[in-house]
Write an enzyme that holds these catalytic residues in place. Structure first.
Site, PDB file in Angstrom:
ATOM      1  N   GLU A  25      -1.479  17.936 -38.320  1.00 39.22           N
ATOM      2  CA  GLU A  25      -2.595  17.980 -39.207  1.00 39.22           C
ATOM      3  C   GLU A  25      -2.347  18.407 -40.703  1.00 39.22           C
ATOM      4  O   GLU A  25      -1.653  19.073 -40.803  1.00 39.22           O
ATOM      5  CB  GLU A  25      -3.850  18.898 -38.805  1.00 39.22           C
ATOM      6  CG  GLU A  25      -5.248  18.893 -39.722  1.00 39.22           C
ATOM      7  CD  GLU A  25      -6.538  19.330 -38.593  1.00 39.22           C
ATOM      8  OE1 GLU A  25      -6.056  19.927 -37.616  1.00 39.22           O
ATOM      9  OE2 GLU A  25      -7.625  19.411 -39.322  1.00 39.22           O
ATOM     10  N   ASN A 172     -13.392  12.984 -34.590  1.00 36.15           N
ATOM     11  CA  ASN A 172     -12.647  14.207 -34.241  1.00 36.15           C
ATOM     12  C   ASN A 172     -13.775  15.298 -34.044  1.00 36.15           C
ATOM     13  O   ASN A 172     -14.596  15.340 -34.952  1.00 36.15           O
ATOM     14  CB  ASN A 172     -11.612  14.683 -35.064  1.00 36.15           C
ATOM     15  CG  ASN A 172     -11.112  16.077 -34.565  1.00 36.15           C
ATOM     16  OD1 ASN A 172     -10.413  16.056 -33.466  1.00 36.15           O
ATOM     17  ND2 ASN A 172     -11.333  17.185 -35.166  1.00 36.15           N
ATOM     18  N   GLU A 173     -13.976  15.752 -32.815  1.00 35.92           N
ATOM     19  CA  GLU A 173     -14.725  16.856 -32.585  1.00 35.92           C
ATOM     20  C   GLU A 173     -16.194  16.518 -33.456  1.00 35.92           C
ATOM     21  O   GLU A 173     -16.645  17.483 -34.175  1.00 35.92           O
ATOM     22  CB  GLU A 173     -14.135  18.340 -33.208  1.00 35.92           C
ATOM     23  CG  GLU A 173     -13.049  18.543 -32.375  1.00 35.92           C
ATOM     24  CD  GLU A 173     -12.558  19.940 -32.253  1.00 35.92           C
ATOM     25  OE1 GLU A 173     -12.959  20.602 -33.335  1.00 35.92           O
ATOM     26  OE2 GLU A 173     -11.675  20.439 -31.584  1.00 35.92           O
ATOM     27  N   TYR A 247      -8.500  24.937 -25.974  1.00 33.79           N
ATOM     28  CA  TYR A 247      -7.667  25.891 -26.299  1.00 33.79           C
ATOM     29  C   TYR A 247      -7.409  27.317 -25.433  1.00 33.79           C
ATOM     30  O   TYR A 247      -8.520  27.587 -24.992  1.00 33.79           O
ATOM     31  CB  TYR A 247      -7.831  26.358 -27.860  1.00 33.79           C
ATOM     32  CG  TYR A 247      -7.372  25.070 -29.025  1.00 33.79           C
ATOM     33  CD1 TYR A 247      -6.121  25.131 -29.386  1.00 33.79           C
ATOM     34  CD2 TYR A 247      -8.418  24.352 -29.306  1.00 33.79           C
ATOM     35  CE1 TYR A 247      -5.718  24.100 -30.220  1.00 33.79           C
ATOM     36  CE2 TYR A 247      -7.931  23.475 -30.126  1.00 33.79           C
ATOM     37  CZ  TYR A 247      -6.820  23.410 -30.702  1.00 33.79           C
ATOM     38  OH  TYR A 247      -6.367  22.464 -31.692  1.00 33.79           O
ATOM     39  N   GLU A 303      -5.760  18.044 -27.771  1.00 33.87           N
ATOM     40  CA  GLU A 303      -5.876  19.084 -28.416  1.00 33.87           C
ATOM     41  C   GLU A 303      -5.776  20.313 -27.389  1.00 33.87           C
ATOM     42  O   GLU A 303      -6.620  20.348 -26.675  1.00 33.87           O
ATOM     43  CB  GLU A 303      -6.782  19.491 -29.660  1.00 33.87           C
ATOM     44  CG  GLU A 303      -6.551  18.923 -30.743  1.00 33.87           C
ATOM     45  CD  GLU A 303      -7.741  19.144 -31.900  1.00 33.87           C
ATOM     46  OE1 GLU A 303      -7.962  20.424 -31.998  1.00 33.87           O
ATOM     47  OE2 GLU A 303      -7.932  18.170 -32.953  1.00 33.87           O
ATOM     48  N   GLN A 352      -0.152  22.803 -33.016  1.00 41.29           N
ATOM     49  CA  GLN A 352       0.341  21.797 -33.535  1.00 41.29           C
ATOM     50  C   GLN A 352       1.891  21.431 -33.884  1.00 41.29           C
ATOM     51  O   GLN A 352       2.452  22.643 -33.384  1.00 41.29           O
ATOM     52  CB  GLN A 352      -0.306  21.719 -34.864  1.00 41.29           C
ATOM     53  CG  GLN A 352      -2.026  21.361 -34.917  1.00 41.29           C
ATOM     54  CD  GLN A 352      -2.681  21.267 -36.039  1.00 41.29           C
ATOM     55  OE1 GLN A 352      -1.828  20.746 -37.192  1.00 41.29           O
ATOM     56  NE2 GLN A 352      -3.941  21.129 -36.227  1.00 41.29           N
TER      57      GLN A 352
HETATM   58  O1  AHR Z   1      -5.900  22.433 -34.348  1.00 39.53           O
HETATM   59  C1  AHR Z   1      -6.792  23.212 -35.337  1.00 39.53           C
HETATM   60  C2  AHR Z   1      -8.326  22.762 -35.200  1.00 39.53           C
HETATM   61  O2  AHR Z   1      -8.988  22.681 -34.016  1.00 39.53           O
HETATM   62  C3  AHR Z   1      -8.533  21.199 -35.409  1.00 39.53           C
HETATM   63  O3  AHR Z   1      -8.701  20.716 -36.621  1.00 39.53           O
HETATM   64  C4  AHR Z   1      -9.891  20.835 -34.823  1.00 39.53           C
HETATM   65  O4  AHR Z   1      -9.929  19.603 -34.178  1.00 39.53           O
HETATM   66  C5  AHR Z   1      -9.744  21.898 -33.669  1.00 39.53           C
HETATM   67  O5  AHR Z   1     -11.065  22.556 -33.434  1.00 39.53           O
END
Ligand code: AHR
Length: 500
Positions: A25, A172-173, A247, A303, A352
């Protein structure tokens, strides 16, 4: 003695190489500095891409790269990133640190990076603040080879031939940074936007990814699937994949915990939260199945990874964190989980690639380090394009607290194109080695060799000490009476190659 059963004759699905995918990103030092330094840089580069990083990623066999975000994707206007670099618009990257984005890395540079890496591009479009026309023109610009305003513009900007875009994300999101939409609203927007993601290349149909849930938001999955499948004819919800973002955050959002200084309790908590991925995949798939009876839509975990507090003294908006043996374990557990679901999970992208969150590469000036997570991806690359086979390992619970117990072992097994069996097995226990007896059903091992990633939970590689955690030969393994016999050390990840 724990038994590991392997049935090489029972094939469970194809492991798409993209299960080991990555994400880059415009955030912190991921694109700028980490990947792209520009042609004029003193750091060795080819067309602006760092040679050291590109070589390392090729060696790791990076299969696919997602770009330009993340939250940045829904603020990105692709036309700002084409044409004469001196004339490209400068803007503020409002989401990530408020720094100036000079747009010197745009579509052509991303495609050049993918060409150098030999990986597939996964482009994420802007639904949150972009228009249908803008998205439609981007697809035309990238993939149309005939005569058209966008194809002509691409040619004028130096690329005569259209590129292949393998994957395209429609937002995205969008439940959060991508527009704070409600699921029903997004579903309608998705239906409209994706209509204009045209397939100009008859040989390469674009795989369309709809924005899926945040972790355990099952209602999002249910509503988006339901609304997209309404009156969709034979178009399976107008999508090929639905994304999932999850995450591993060991603490609370405000105090996530440090990347390198943590207790044994935090180590087990981190792994427990990682293993939750399995439940998320199973429950989201069960919901998708209500609407997608033929399993046409894949789950795309685009992600995932650890998210800790940033390294002290670094810009909080840059999300820079170190990477330890604990991260290696998180990667191994997740990659084994994805393998086990390879029939429905067709791509996953760790967040990332460089210098942001759970990176495989860290850079500082002209220095580069391969993290413990890098070692795991390299080790697991044997599973790419392989056939998953049935396997099962006997486990017991480990941990320092009753509520944070986790299984001591995690495994997956595949048969590669080389005809060899590849076993990846992790011992999550910090202080116990386990004797393993690998039993092959209706097959006999002829030869085995193995390698290991091993170290204290908080071991890491840094710029002055780049080889603390690496892949080493593992010789303590033998064939005994047709069984594969070895002892897996505490806090280690082993890859075993078996000739049958
Ligand atoms: O990876 C960091 C951020 O996490 C990304 O930009 C977003 O899609 C997610 O919330």
């Amino acid at each position: 003695m724990a038994k590991l059963y392997i049935n090489p004759n029972r094939k469970m699905g194809h492991i798409n190489p993209e299960l080991q995918g990555h994400f880059s990103e415009h955030l912190g030092r991921c694109i700028y500095e980490g990947l792209y330094v520009g042609k004029g840089s003193d750091i060795p580069n080819v067309n602006g891409m760092r040679t050291d990083v590109v070589e390392a990623l090729k060696e790791m066999k990076i299969p696919v790269l997602r770009w330009p975000g993340g939250c940045f994707a829904d603020e990105y206007h692709w036309k700002d990133g084409i044409g004469d670099k001196a004339k490209r618009k400068k803007m503020i990257n409002t989401h990530w640190g408020g720094v100036v984005e000079d747009n010197s890395f745009g579509t052509h540079e991303f495609m050049e990076l993918c060409r150098q890496l030999g990986c597939k591009p996964y482009v994420n479009g802007n639904v949150g603040s972009g228009t249908v026309q803008e998205m439609s023109e981007w697809v035309e610009y990238m993939t149309f080879d005939g005569v058209s305003p966008m194809a002509d513009l691409r040619k004028a900007n130096g690329d005569e031939k259209a590129w292949v875009v393998d994957y395209f994300g429609v937002g995205n999101e969008n439940w959060g940074c991508g527009g704070n939409m409600l699921p029903e609203y997004y579903a309608n927007e998705y239906r409209r936007y994706q209509t204009y993601v045209r397939n100009y290349n008859p040989d390469h149909k674009i795989f369309k990814v709809a924005c899926g849930p945040n972790g355990d938001d099952y209602e999002w999955t249910d509503t988006v699937m339901k609304k997209c499948f309404e009156n969709c004819g034979p178009n399976h919800g107008f999508m090929d994949g639905l994304s999932l973002h999850y995450y591993t955050v060991p603490g609370e959002w405000e105090h996530k915990g440090a990347a390198t200084k943590f207790t044994e309790k935090e180590y087990y908590e981190t792994l427990k939260k990682t293993l939750y991925m399995n439940e998320l995949i199973e429950r989201h798939l069960a919901i998708m199945d209500k609407y997608d009876k033929n399993h046409d839509v894949a789950l795309i975990v685009d992600e995932w990874g650890t998210w800790f507090d940033v390294e002290p003294g670094t810009n909080p908006g840059f999300l820079y964190q170190q990477n330890t043996m604990r991260d290696a374990m998180v990667a191994a557990l997740n990659l084994n989980i994805f393998n086990k679901h390879c029939d429905r999970v067709k791509m996953a992208n760790i967040a990332q690639l460089v210098n942001v969150l759970q990176s495989v590469i860290l850079t500082e000036g002209d220095k580069m380090v391969k993290t413990p997570t890098y070692q795991v991806f390299k080790m697991f690359s044997h599973h790419q394009d392989a056939q998953l086979v049935e396997s099962f390992v006997e486990t017991s619970e480990v941990g320092v607290e009753d509520e944070n117990q986790i299984p001591n072992l995690s495994e997956s097994v595949s048969i590669g194109k080389d005809g060899k069996l590849h076993i990846t097995i992790a011992n999550t226990a910090l202080n116990v080695d386990y004797d393993i007896n690998g039993i092959m059903i209706d097959a006999a091992p002829k030869n085995v060799k193995a390698e290991i990633i091993h170290g204290p939970m908080d071991a890491y590689n840094d710029f002055d000490n780049v080889e603390v955690v690496t892949i080493k030969e593992f010789n303590c393994i033998k064939i005994d009476n047709n069984d594969i016999v070895f002892t897996i050390p505490a806090c280690s990840i082993v890859h075993i190659e078996v000739e049958m």
